[in-house]
Design a protein around this motif. Structure first.
Motif, PDB file in Angstrom:
ATOM      1  N   ALA A  87       0.854  -1.182   0.000  1.00 42.34           N
ATOM      2  CA  ALA A  87       0.000   0.000   0.000  1.00 42.34           C
ATOM      3  C   ALA A  87       0.898   1.244   0.000  1.00 42.34           C
ATOM      4  O   ALA A  87       1.990   1.234   0.568  1.00 42.34           O
ATOM      5  N   PRO A  88       0.450   2.318  -0.646  1.00 41.36           N
ATOM      6  CA  PRO A  88       1.271   3.533  -0.607  1.00 41.36           C
ATOM      7  C   PRO A  88       1.353   4.063   0.819  1.00 41.36           C
ATOM      8  O   PRO A  88       0.411   3.977   1.601  1.00 41.36           O
ATOM      9  N   LEU A  89       2.494   4.594   1.139  1.00 39.99           N
ATOM     10  CA  LEU A  89       2.698   5.129   2.486  1.00 39.99           C
ATOM     11  C   LEU A  89       1.932   6.435   2.663  1.00 39.99           C
ATOM     12  O   LEU A  89       1.854   7.253   1.738  1.00 39.99           O
ATOM     13  N   PRO A  90       1.349   6.656   3.837  1.00 38.98           N
ATOM     14  CA  PRO A  90       0.670   7.932   4.071  1.00 38.98           C
ATOM     15  C   PRO A  90       1.701   9.052   4.136  1.00 38.98           C
ATOM     16  O   PRO A  90       2.875   8.820   4.435  1.00 38.98           O
ATOM     17  N   PRO A  91       1.276  10.277   3.850  1.00 38.22           N
ATOM     18  CA  PRO A  91       2.239  11.381   3.922  1.00 38.22           C
ATOM     19  C   PRO A  91       2.736  11.541   5.357  1.00 38.22           C
ATOM     20  O   PRO A  91       2.011  11.277   6.312  1.00 38.22           O
ATOM     21  N   PRO A  92       3.981  11.957   5.519  1.00 39.89           N
ATOM     22  CA  PRO A  92       4.509  12.114   6.872  1.00 39.89           C
ATOM     23  C   PRO A  92       3.767  13.234   7.604  1.00 39.89           C
ATOM     24  O   PRO A  92       3.307  14.201   6.995  1.00 39.89           O
ATOM     25  N   PRO A  93       3.608  13.090   8.903  1.00 47.93           N
ATOM     26  CA  PRO A  93       2.912  14.137   9.657  1.00 47.93           C
ATOM     27  C   PRO A  93       3.718  15.430   9.660  1.00 47.93           C
ATOM     28  O   PRO A  93       4.940  15.421   9.571  1.00 47.93           O
ATOM     29  N   GLU A  94       2.981  16.531   9.747  1.00 48.04           N
ATOM     30  CA  GLU A  94       3.649  17.830   9.777  1.00 48.04           C
ATOM     31  C   GLU A  94       4.363  18.005  11.113  1.00 48.04           C
ATOM     32  O   GLU A  94       3.816  17.700  12.164  1.00 48.04           O
TER      33      GLU A  94
END
Length: 97
Positions: free
Chosen positions: A52-59
């Motif tokens: 699965a594509p990785l979620p964007p890194p948290p800000e």
């Protein structure tokens, strides 16, 4: 008295035997599946895993600047006396009626 000592010694021996047996059973290793025939393994090959594509890194928010000793003392005193509520800021301009 001698009977009690013998019972305690027997209990200790039983515990030591149980520990030796449990160490020889290798409970900490994963269970290995029995090996199947090579033809059967080739016929039922599992599909490749779908990543699965990785979620964007948290800000990453910048940490607030450290408090001065006076500000820290004020906050500690307020927390100790239960005065931790923050009053709302007064409006910049008074309301006109």
């Amino acid at each position: 008295m001698l009977k009690k000592v013998l019972w305690v010694a027997a209990a200790c021996a039983a515990v030591l035997v149980a520990l030796a047996v449990s160490r020889s059973l290798n409970f900490d290793e994963p269970v290995k599946a029995p090996e199947a025939a090579p033809a059967a393994a080739a016929a039922v090959a599992p599909p490749p895993p779908v990543e699965a594509p990785l979620p964007p890194p948290p800000e990453v928010k910048a940490a607030p600047p450290p408090l001065t000793p006076d500000e820290q003392q004020i906050q500690d005193d307020a927390a100790a006396t239960g005065m931790t509520t923050v009053e709302p800021e007064p409006p910049a301009e008074p309301p006109t009626n």
